[in-house]
Design an enzyme around this catalytic site. Sequence first.
Site, mmCIF file in Angstrom:
data_model
loop_
_atom_site.group_PDB
_atom_site.id
_atom_site.type_symbol
_atom_site.label_atom_id
_atom_site.label_comp_id
_atom_site.label_asym_id
_atom_site.label_seq_id
_atom_site.Cartn_x
_atom_site.Cartn_y
_atom_site.Cartn_z
ATOM 1 N N CYS A 181 -21.631 -4.109 11.384
ATOM 2 C CA CYS A 181 -21.958 -5.134 12.701
ATOM 3 C C CYS A 181 -23.353 -4.568 13.342
ATOM 4 O O CYS A 181 -23.446 -3.494 13.993
ATOM 5 C CB CYS A 181 -21.224 -4.930 13.752
ATOM 6 S SG CYS A 181 -21.565 -6.202 15.039
ATOM 7 N N GLN B 229 0.804 -1.250 -0.106
ATOM 8 C CA GLN B 229 0.123 -0.086 0.066
ATOM 9 C C GLN B 229 0.943 1.284 0.028
ATOM 10 O O GLN B 229 0.245 2.367 -0.129
ATOM 11 C CB GLN B 229 -0.931 -0.138 1.099
ATOM 12 C CG GLN B 229 -2.255 -0.950 1.083
ATOM 13 C CD GLN B 229 -3.130 -0.581 0.094
ATOM 14 O OE1 GLN B 229 -2.935 0.279 -0.364
ATOM 15 N NE2 GLN B 229 -3.893 -1.693 -0.169
HETATM 16 N N1 PLP Z 1 -0.635 -6.807 1.146
HETATM 17 C C1 PLP Z 1 -1.425 -5.577 1.192
HETATM 18 C C2 PLP Z 1 -1.227 -4.561 2.374
HETATM 19 C C3 PLP Z 1 -2.571 -5.409 0.310
HETATM 20 O O1 PLP Z 1 -3.547 -4.365 0.285
HETATM 21 C C4 PLP Z 1 -2.935 -6.321 -0.766
HETATM 22 C C5 PLP Z 1 -3.960 -6.342 -1.621
HETATM 23 O O2 PLP Z 1 -4.815 -5.680 -1.305
HETATM 24 C C6 PLP Z 1 -2.119 -7.169 -0.932
HETATM 25 C C7 PLP Z 1 -0.844 -7.507 0.015
HETATM 26 C C8 PLP Z 1 -1.905 -8.430 -2.082
HETATM 27 O O3 PLP Z 1 -1.691 -7.839 -3.079
HETATM 28 P P1 PLP Z 1 -2.155 -8.610 -4.488
HETATM 29 O O4 PLP Z 1 -3.657 -8.151 -4.621
HETATM 30 O O5 PLP Z 1 -1.256 -7.822 -5.736
HETATM 31 O O6 PLP Z 1 -1.966 -9.979 -4.343
#
Ligand code: PLP
Length: 391
Positions: free
Chosen positions: A329, A181
Amino acid sequence: MKKIYLDSAASTIIDERVIEAMIQSMKEDFGNPSAIHSFGQESKSKIEMVRKNIAQWLHVNPNEIIFTSCGTESNNLIIRSCIENLHIKRIITSPLEHKSVLETTRDLKEKFPEIEIVFLPLKNKKGDLDISFLENLLEEKIPTLVSLMHSNNEIGNLTDIDSIAHLCKKYGALFHSDTVQTMAHYPLDFSKTPIDFASCSAHKFHGPKGIGMAFIRKSTGLKGIITGGTQERNLRAGTENVHGIVGLGKSFDFAMKELDERRKIIEDLKQYTIEHLSKNITGVLFNGHGTDFNKSNYTLLSILLPFPNTLIGFQLDMKGIAVSQGSACASGASKPSKTMLQLYTDQELKNTTTLRISFSHYNTKTEIDILINFLAEIQKNFANTNPAETD
Ligand code: PLP
């Protein structure tokens, strides 16, 4: 109806210039990069140009940039290989990580019951990690991988990866950060931050889906986990996604060159959203460090609305507005996300609705106005039909 896209943390609009470059690459770069003929070598040189460019932006050696299919694969490659090949005995991580980290550690624990998985406790409702606890753990001399994300994808909290990298180095632990991110949204200098591994995904910064990248510091000696050919410095077997890599390269380069300009637009939008939500939605709360631009990712804002509405995502979609419904929720009708449950109690989440609004430089204040007016309308309707619950 003009649609409004406020879900860029999930995936971004592809930059037209990136599409052009990819189309060109699809026409030209069909040779297999492993082939010795000129067609293959042409594809290979495109890949190496992207690798070199990204390495320059991150201040690392090009050999430390490994192309993968996505952020999830990068996280898997790094964490699994640390256990399987680098004799790591303990993973210290946090309960706020992305599924691709949490599920990978869970699976590894099942396969290798002797390894230890430690989750850092949270210090407060904002979601700050207890870093002194981390230091205490690192003092025990156990071969350790620390895996902490740079920015949380649901609430946007930023982790000080520079301090953590130095801490890990001091105690000889390996450090991985899921930078999916933040990569290409923040300038990162890995010649100064002694991080060992990082992950990246092109579709988070106006590039294509299905292409990602892992930064793997050479000195760690990490090995690949997919068996097959010797592509990607022996770290990721399989014919390279040349067109995807070209798209990743272009989107990364544009994002870095235009970083300040884009950031200014997005920060302005986020500030505007915070102010106007506060004015128009009674009792709205901002999750994590949402309102603190030093501690929160400028590209996203997570909010807690003081009324239950499991259908809000659907209602917004009917209006042509795309946001992410973090969790909702309402009297147990739907479950809050794991992240929200780390920050609030069940009781606190009762009769609330969580939304994640995430921005890009293509968004406008008019779009934010439309979103907020609609949310205010939903709140008003709720108050009219449930007068007792709102006072
Ligand atoms: N890590 C974080 C913090 C993410 O926000 C995301 C995707 O939303 C991912 C990993 C996974 O990335 P990808 O969609 O390229 O597999």
